[in-house]
Design a protein around this motif. Structure first.
Motif, mmCIF file in Angstrom:
data_model
loop_
_atom_site.group_PDB
_atom_site.id
_atom_site.type_symbol
_atom_site.label_atom_id
_atom_site.label_comp_id
_atom_site.label_asym_id
_atom_site.label_seq_id
_atom_site.Cartn_x
_atom_site.Cartn_y
_atom_site.Cartn_z
ATOM 1 N N LEU A 63 -1.595 -0.546 -7.267
ATOM 2 C CA LEU A 63 -2.711 -0.369 -8.202
ATOM 3 C C LEU A 63 -2.802 -1.496 -9.226
ATOM 4 C CD1 LEU A 63 -2.677 3.482 -8.840
ATOM 5 C CD2 LEU A 63 -4.279 2.169 -7.450
ATOM 6 N N ARG A 64 -1.756 -2.311 -9.339
ATOM 7 C CA ARG A 64 -1.851 -3.482 -10.212
ATOM 8 C C ARG A 64 -2.993 -4.405 -9.771
ATOM 9 N NH1 ARG A 64 2.927 -5.132 -13.328
ATOM 10 N NH2 ARG A 64 4.631 -3.645 -13.027
ATOM 11 N N PHE A 65 -3.344 -4.357 -8.483
ATOM 12 C CA PHE A 65 -4.314 -5.305 -7.941
ATOM 13 C C PHE A 65 -5.751 -4.786 -8.006
ATOM 14 C CE2 PHE A 65 -0.186 -6.147 -6.046
ATOM 15 C CZ PHE A 65 -0.047 -7.511 -6.285
ATOM 16 N N ARG A 66 -5.953 -3.501 -8.315
ATOM 17 C CA ARG A 66 -7.266 -2.945 -8.611
ATOM 18 C C ARG A 66 -8.283 -3.192 -7.483
ATOM 19 N NH1 ARG A 66 -7.537 -1.102 -13.488
ATOM 20 N NH2 ARG A 66 -9.785 -1.355 -13.724
ATOM 21 N N MET A 67 -7.865 -2.840 -6.256
ATOM 22 C CA MET A 67 -8.690 -3.057 -5.069
ATOM 23 C C MET A 67 -9.278 -1.743 -4.567
ATOM 24 S SD MET A 67 -8.231 -6.353 -4.766
ATOM 25 C CE MET A 67 -8.296 -7.151 -3.158
ATOM 26 N N ASN A 68 -10.399 -1.825 -3.851
ATOM 27 C CA ASN A 68 -11.087 -0.631 -3.359
ATOM 28 C C ASN A 68 -10.387 0.013 -2.163
ATOM 29 O OD1 ASN A 68 -14.029 -2.515 -3.928
ATOM 30 N ND2 ASN A 68 -13.367 -0.818 -5.213
ATOM 31 N N LEU A 69 -9.980 -0.800 -1.192
ATOM 32 C CA LEU A 69 -9.436 -0.277 0.058
ATOM 33 C C LEU A 69 -8.011 -0.785 0.253
ATOM 34 C CD1 LEU A 69 -12.500 -0.923 2.435
ATOM 35 C CD2 LEU A 69 -12.054 1.074 0.966
ATOM 36 N N HIS A 70 -7.068 0.134 0.427
ATOM 37 C CA HIS A 70 -5.689 -0.226 0.743
ATOM 38 C C HIS A 70 -5.456 -0.005 2.228
ATOM 39 C CE1 HIS A 70 -4.051 0.455 -3.630
ATOM 40 N NE2 HIS A 70 -4.964 -0.492 -3.558
ATOM 41 N N LEU A 71 -4.970 -1.038 2.908
ATOM 42 C CA LEU A 71 -4.761 -1.004 4.356
ATOM 43 C C LEU A 71 -3.291 -1.191 4.677
ATOM 44 C CD1 LEU A 71 -7.603 -3.518 5.349
ATOM 45 C CD2 LEU A 71 -7.840 -1.086 4.841
ATOM 46 N N ASP A 72 -2.867 -0.645 5.825
ATOM 47 C CA ASP A 72 -1.494 -0.873 6.275
ATOM 48 C C ASP A 72 -1.494 -1.051 7.788
ATOM 49 O OD1 ASP A 72 1.165 -1.309 5.895
ATOM 50 O OD2 ASP A 72 1.623 0.694 5.142
ATOM 51 N N GLY A 73 -0.559 -1.882 8.279
ATOM 52 C CA GLY A 73 -0.447 -2.129 9.708
ATOM 53 C C GLY A 73 -0.537 -3.589 10.090
ATOM 54 N N TRP A 74 -0.974 -4.442 9.170
ATOM 55 C CA TRP A 74 -1.027 -5.879 9.421
ATOM 56 C C TRP A 74 0.285 -6.528 8.986
ATOM 57 C CZ3 TRP A 74 -6.383 -6.720 6.717
ATOM 58 C CH2 TRP A 74 -7.419 -6.358 7.604
ATOM 59 N N GLU A 75 0.521 -7.735 9.481
ATOM 60 C CA GLU A 75 1.651 -8.518 9.022
ATOM 61 C C GLU A 75 1.395 -8.994 7.594
ATOM 62 O OE1 GLU A 75 4.614 -9.244 10.543
ATOM 63 O OE2 GLU A 75 3.939 -7.720 11.988
ATOM 64 N N PRO A 76 2.441 -9.165 6.805
ATOM 65 C CA PRO A 76 2.248 -9.657 5.436
ATOM 66 C C PRO A 76 1.517 -10.994 5.410
ATOM 67 C CG PRO A 76 4.497 -8.891 5.758
ATOM 68 C CD PRO A 76 3.855 -8.893 7.109
ATOM 69 N N GLY A 77 0.511 -11.084 4.573
ATOM 70 C CA GLY A 77 -0.222 -12.331 4.388
ATOM 71 C C GLY A 77 -1.242 -12.656 5.452
ATOM 72 N N SER A 78 -1.291 -11.874 6.540
ATOM 73 C CA SER A 78 -2.207 -12.211 7.635
ATOM 74 C C SER A 78 -3.671 -12.081 7.229
ATOM 75 C CB SER A 78 -1.924 -11.329 8.857
ATOM 76 O OG SER A 78 -2.064 -9.954 8.545
#
Length: 256
Positions: free
Chosen positions: A165-180
């Motif tokens: 939540l520090r990043f204040r984004m609308n959609l949180h996604l999981d399953g991708w490689e970091p940084g991809s």
């Protein structure tokens, strides 16, 4: 690139203040994320003209980058009644109908007292006119997406827990490689019937140093990004190409 899953959805009705979790959202083509950054609290005269709305630097408003103490205010916005409620230390602090002068004044008076010397002039609640939102970028701030794997990777490199939540984004996604996700500019994402054109990376600022729970400026995330990756980007902005309803659990695919 493997598919990801939509984990959480949130919007920020009042710029700089706490998020509103959502069970689902209906996105529309060429429109901003609904009811996101509809209001902002002007910190002294900014010259904002609702008849000719234009982009203003975030420092024209109360924002976490400069005003960490607003993170201690937990807020709720009722979109039907337009009532904005603030609590402090678990106790009701103030509420006001932002569609009325009286309601806005009630909120403004409380915030003026609460902010003290951080108020650079008259604090005024501004409402975005039709077609305008108080996003950090009018050209790319339509929908924001955060890869949770990137946050976990940053945690490992910094050696501290990093609340997404520090990043204040609308959609949180999981399953991708970091940084991809940072290499997806120009590509299209599909979430059910929704198609999102990735526009650019999200450059982070000092707002991320503020702990969204304690309101303490306790972690230099920007420095951590720079030292770990050689840049200060985390997350991406996208434009809605085709609209539809999305909800947590939906698959997020990269279009061919």
């Amino acid at each position: 690139m493997p598919s990801a899953r939509l984990v959480t959805i949130q919007r920020f009705p009042v710029k700089g203040f706490s998020p509103e979790p959502m069970e689902a959202v209906e996105l529309e083509a060429d429109r901003f994320f609904p009811a996101d950054r509809l209001y902002a609290v002007e910190n002294g005269p900014s010259g904002f003209d609702p008849a000719a709305p234009a982009y203003l630097k975030k420092t024209a408003f109360l924002v976490l980058m400069r005003n960490a103490r607003i993170a201690a205010l937990k807020t709720r916005f009722d979109h039907e009644s337009r009532v904005f409620s603030l609590t402090l230390d678990g106790k009701p602090a103030v509420q006001g109908d932002l569609s009325t002068t009286e309601g806005r004044t009630r909120v403004e008076d409380f915030l003026t007292s609460y902010m003290g010397t951080e108020a650079q002039g008259t604090l005024r609640v501004l409402e975005a006119p039709a077609g305008h939102h108080f996003t950090d970028s009018l050209k790319s701030g339509f929908v924001s997406l955060l890869n949770l794997a990137s946050v976990r990777d940053l945690e490992g490199k910094m050696g501290f827990a990093v609340d997404p939540l520090r990043f204040r984004m609308n959609l949180h996604l999981d399953g991708w490689e970091p940084g991809s996700e940072l290499d997806l500019a120009g590509r299209t994402l599909e979430i059910g019937d929704v198609r999102l054109e990735v526009l650019k990376r999200t450059e982070r600022c000092a707002a991320t140093s503020v702990n969204p729970v304690t309101a303490e400026r306790d972690l230099n995330v920007v420095k951590g990004l720079q030292q770990s990756y050689g840049h200060v980007d985390c997350g991406i902005y996208a434009k809605v190409v085709s609209g539809g309803r999305i909800a947590p659990g939906d698959e997020v695919r990269l279009a061919a």
